[in-house]
Design a protein around this motif. Sequence first.
Motif, mmCIF file in Angstrom:
data_model
loop_
_atom_site.group_PDB
_atom_site.id
_atom_site.type_symbol
_atom_site.label_atom_id
_atom_site.label_comp_id
_atom_site.label_asym_id
_atom_site.label_seq_id
_atom_site.Cartn_x
_atom_site.Cartn_y
_atom_site.Cartn_z
ATOM 1 N N TYR A 1 0.845 -1.196 0.000
ATOM 2 C CA TYR A 1 0.000 0.000 0.000
ATOM 3 C C TYR A 1 0.877 1.242 0.000
ATOM 4 O O TYR A 1 1.903 1.282 0.680
ATOM 5 N N TYR A 2 0.452 2.243 -0.731
ATOM 6 C CA TYR A 2 1.182 3.507 -0.701
ATOM 7 C C TYR A 2 0.593 4.413 0.364
ATOM 8 O O TYR A 2 -0.346 5.166 0.129
ATOM 9 N N GLY A 3 1.134 4.298 1.569
ATOM 10 C CA GLY A 3 0.747 5.244 2.609
ATOM 11 C C GLY A 3 1.686 6.426 2.510
ATOM 12 O O GLY A 3 2.170 6.765 1.424
ATOM 13 N N ILE B 1 4.478 0.790 1.719
ATOM 14 C CA ILE B 1 4.397 -0.351 2.641
ATOM 15 C C ILE B 1 4.460 -1.620 1.801
ATOM 16 O O ILE B 1 3.668 -1.797 0.876
#
Lengths: 516, 209, 199
Positions: free
Chosen positions: B49-51, B55
């Motif tokens: 995930y692109y936080g 990630i």
Amino acid sequence: MRSLLAPISVGAIITCLAIIAQSQTAQALPSFARQTGQPCGTCHTDFPGLTPYGRKFKILGYTVGGGPFKTTPFTLFPQVREYKKDPLDLYADPNAAKLPTSADVSNDGAGQSKIWVPPISVMTILGYTHQQATPAPPCSPYPCNDVLTDAPSSVFYGGAITEHIGAFAQVTYSGLKVPSTTVPIDPYSTFQWSWDNTDVRYANTAHVAGLDVIFGITANNNPSVQDPWNTTPAWTFPYAVSTAPNFGGFGPATLIDSSLAAHVAGVGAYAFINDLLYLELTGYKTINWNTQTKLGVDPFGAGVISGVAPYWRVAFEPHWGNHWFEFGAYGMSAQLQQWDTSQADSNGFQIPVFIPGADRFTDTAFDAQYQYQGSNYWFTLRGTYIYEYQQLNATFNNPVAAGSSNPTNTLNTFRGLASLAYGNDNRFVFTAQYFNTWGSSDTTLFITNPGCACSPNTNGYIFEIAYTPFVSSRAPIWPWANMRIGLQYTYYNEFNGDTVFAHDNNLLFAYIWFAM
Amino acid sequence: MKLINMRLALPAAVLAVLFCAERAECASSSLGAKIEYCKTCHGLSAQGYYGFYPIPRLAGQQTQYTENQLRAYSEGRRKNRYMYNVAHALSPGTQAALAKYFSGLKVRPLSGASRSANSEGQRIFEDGDPASNVPACTACHGVEARGHEEIPRLAGQLPEYIFNKLVNWNQERGQDPHHPDISAVMLPTSHNLTKSQIRAVAAYLSHLE
Amino acid sequence: MKFICSNLAMLALVASTIPSLAGWEGVNPRNCTWCHGTSAQGYAPAPQLAGQKPLYMENQLRSFRAHTRDNPFSKLYMWAAAENLSFDQSRYLVLHFAALPSKPAKDGNQQKLVAGRTLFEDGDPNANTAACAVCHGPDAQGIRDIPRLAGLSYYYLRRKLKQWREGYHATAKSPMPEIARQLSRDQIEAVASYLSFVK
């Protein structure tokens, strides 16, 4: 009609003013809904009482847009055509999620090109009035009790004129023509259309010393019509009142309590600092006699201001979470030349002559309001107290016949209300108000019968239940139409100094108020 | 937010143990709850995930590698503030179970699957860069970049994550000089590759399934 | 001559103000700031827009138009507000607001700041609560389509977290409703308080 007034004292005129003062009408406009795109419930709680957003809209000069139509006839804002490339680096991120393009947006094209529609609205109130004790005749041409009315009806211009100038202007058809019983016809009994509450504003924003300021100029025709809190007289509950001819009203009104409505014009400046502190100073003058008649206003309906009468307003509105709490003060001071009602022409119609000297009225008032917004309701508490000191230099010393038995009088008005507007889609509003007017006894001004207490004291309660079907949803066919179905009951403890027969004036008023 | 798609991925017998339809149903120490906890950041299907930070993908990761990392985090040999907090609270048994669970997940790469030729990245991955003393990555990571035992899977990994790790290798790994670990093996490579080479390789790897 | 000139000047002046009754309506940020605060710092239920992530705001406007974001205030105010915005107008507005300086609301509970900060930066591993900072950034500054939380009003943050627990929806791909469901009331109040003070 005027010829009959010759022997009647100023007190009767004051009572008439009280009736006019209570015929307050709409402040909610479908043209505002068209202009902003917002449903009625965004700005109104106890319709047409205002939410904090409604107050902001008003303070910003009725110029906020965002609706499906062009806000003003002029195209003054940056023209956003299309973005071929992001103008700023804010989106330029190698890890950026896939950026949306026009192709991704299904509702694209909405609002690209709009037309301007003049912000005109119309309204009418159909009413049924039942009084506890049938008033004594003459009542013709209307029945003495159980009166059906279709007044007032009004046309409004409500909305932006330019980016910073907007107006709320109302013209009302009173509808209730009381035919003159004299020949030739009394010229002042034939007014059907008259100008009503009007407020034209310029508003702009600035950032001064780290504080946001909304500032502006108002030009209006009724002290406190420009005020955004519904505690001041021009826009306060009850908003719809019976227009049946024999409706007694709520007692004599202080000067600031709409007694000068439509007779005066004022220009003032205001500032709303940091969404917290509101300051205003406006000066009023009486409109020229001829101009008033052209505007459909009876120039004898109010005394004439000497010089300029200042009106001032201070309000402080702290807010946190979903709570708003306002407390403030306002007031006005005016020197009025009074009409000599004994002066008449050969037909018996009053001619414009003053009695010598001038009365001075000084009004000082305090107000407070609390609003809480729930997810599905608004709860509002409002109160105001007006204290008026009357120096009746002209009236008392009227050489024809003293118009008052005291050289000075005081008049007080208190109104306190609680209101619950429940439901976001279909809003039910429950309102209860206590009203009380009291003041100096005056055997000339307030004479009702020999041996009377002769005081202006009038107090009681008003209860109202109202239903507005289109609060956040839109009406079918014509999305900006709305109506308010209301049932209002006024209970009098005391009426014009009398407690014994006060209940005779208890009133049930049922209405359907249409607007589009 | 029900994990409906994940329910199809595992046998029914396992479902009862591992899955809590609503968090409230699980004891917070249960494996099911811990899996949901990992997925909060690593993605519903552990695809990454692109936080604020990229990630990483855990789906299909080598069991041994994942276990090693969790231990390295909790022992302070691999430095990451957030993963330290996470790993610290996991028992070794839970760490092993989680690693096994995630190794079994299959999901498309977050960047999309494509084998469109990324010649420079593919070349470096398959042949290395002898001039800079960079060996072929396939030698350890496998031709498909799926790794082996303690060597991690790179296929389908977030490119920005790969980039950050390689560029910051010695600031994050091997942080306990008294307990050197296998992460030291990547040190020369991370050093010898240029940033643009790393970007190219990362981009290539991100599309591998 | 003077007569003609002055009349021409008058004519020009009048002509320049002749309204164009149809055509492009520009987009005025005041259509937003009357509710969101004159300098877009937020006003009561309406959150701060100044300094917010533009892609996040664009996604919200789209979700208001699609009626995905369905809590009571969104329905009452924002569905109508977004309805008449074209794609390009939305983008203009969000870029305008993203560039404005922001001031923290500082309206949280000062007693809960430490607990809120811990929760934001480290999460609660034993309760399986992830650290918010992993997505929202160590200073709650947000990135791309993940919103900035720093300085937003305590009342707004608390209400959003509570509404997600009650079942209201966020934008389509947002993990927040699920995350909010695992937070306790104390945790919500703590983290919302802390964030309202973050600059």
